[in-house]
Design a protein around this motif. Structure first.
Motif, short mmCIF file in Angstrom:
data_model
loop_
_atom_site.label_atom_id
_atom_site.label_comp_id
_atom_site.label_asym_id
_atom_site.label_seq_id
_atom_site.Cartn_x
_atom_site.Cartn_y
_atom_site.Cartn_z
N ASP A 57 0.83 -1.20 0.00
CA ASP A 57 0.00 0.00 0.00
C ASP A 57 0.87 1.25 0.00
O ASP A 57 1.96 1.28 0.58
N LEU A 58 0.37 2.26 -0.65
CA LEU A 58 1.07 3.54 -0.67
C LEU A 58 0.79 4.31 0.62
O LEU A 58 -0.29 4.19 1.18
N PRO A 59 1.73 5.14 1.05
CA PRO A 59 1.50 5.91 2.26
C PRO A 59 0.65 7.15 2.04
O PRO A 59 0.35 7.85 2.99
N ASP A 60 0.27 7.46 0.81
CA ASP A 60 -0.48 8.69 0.56
C ASP A 60 -1.98 8.45 0.76
O ASP A 60 -2.67 7.93 -0.09
N ILE A 61 -2.43 8.79 1.95
CA ILE A 61 -3.83 8.60 2.34
C ILE A 61 -4.42 9.95 2.68
O ILE A 61 -3.81 10.75 3.37
N ASN A 62 -5.60 10.21 2.16
CA ASN A 62 -6.31 11.45 2.46
C ASN A 62 -7.59 11.11 3.19
O ASN A 62 -8.30 10.17 2.81
N VAL A 63 -7.89 11.85 4.25
CA VAL A 63 -9.14 11.67 4.98
C VAL A 63 -10.05 12.82 4.60
O VAL A 63 -9.67 13.98 4.70
N VAL A 64 -11.24 12.48 4.10
CA VAL A 64 -12.19 13.50 3.66
C VAL A 64 -13.56 13.23 4.29
O VAL A 64 -13.87 12.11 4.66
N ARG A 65 -14.36 14.27 4.40
CA ARG A 65 -15.73 14.13 4.88
C ARG A 65 -16.63 14.14 3.64
O ARG A 65 -16.53 15.01 2.80
N HIS A 66 -17.50 13.14 3.55
CA HIS A 66 -18.44 13.04 2.43
C HIS A 66 -19.73 12.43 2.96
O HIS A 66 -19.71 11.41 3.64
N ALA A 67 -20.85 13.05 2.65
CA ALA A 67 -22.17 12.56 3.07
C ALA A 67 -22.20 12.32 4.58
O ALA A 67 -22.66 11.30 5.05
N ARG A 68 -21.65 13.26 5.32
CA ARG A 68 -21.63 13.23 6.78
C ARG A 68 -20.84 12.04 7.34
O ARG A 68 -21.07 11.60 8.45
N ARG A 69 -19.90 11.52 6.55
CA ARG A 69 -19.03 10.42 7.00
C ARG A 69 -17.59 10.79 6.72
O ARG A 69 -17.30 11.54 5.79
N LEU A 70 -16.68 10.24 7.50
CA LEU A 70 -15.25 10.38 7.22
C LEU A 70 -14.82 9.18 6.40
O LEU A 70 -15.16 8.04 6.72
N LEU A 71 -14.09 9.43 5.32
CA LEU A 71 -13.57 8.35 4.47
C LEU A 71 -12.05 8.48 4.39
O LEU A 71 -11.53 9.58 4.24
N ALA A 72 -11.37 7.37 4.47
CA ALA A 72 -9.93 7.33 4.26
C ALA A 72 -9.69 6.86 2.84
O ALA A 72 -10.09 5.75 2.48
N LEU A 73 -9.06 7.69 2.02
CA LEU A 73 -8.87 7.38 0.60
C LEU A 73 -7.38 7.20 0.31
O LEU A 73 -6.57 8.05 0.64
#
Length: 75
Positions: free
Chosen positions: A37-53
């Motif tokens: 896995d790559l270390p480049d992870i972004n955490v975003v809020r979408h539809a009132r949820r937190l997603l780790a991308l």
């Protein structure tokens, strides 16, 4: 805890486009034939949820429930 690459003292996985994966006995069976896995992870809020991308994986949602005020209504 040391990683397989730290124990080997060299890179075991190739880049994204090389498709090189380590095999047994270089790594333990659970890691054989896998991609790192790559270390480049972004955490975003979408539809009132937190997603780790991550660029190399599907999105995932943290296992901890959101605070009561931020929980999405489902059903």
């Amino acid at each position: 805890m040391r990683t397989a690459e730290e124990r080997a003292g060299r890179a075991l996985w190739g880049g994204l486009e090389s498709m090189i994966t380590p095999q047994v006995p270089v790594v333990e069976p659970a890691l054989a034939g896998t991609f790192r896995d790559l270390p480049d992870i972004n955490v975003v809020r979408h539809a009132r949820r937190l997603l780790a991308l991550a660029e190399s994986a599907s999105p995932c949602s943290p296992r901890h429930p959101a605070p009561r005020a931020a929980r999405a209504v489902t059903g």
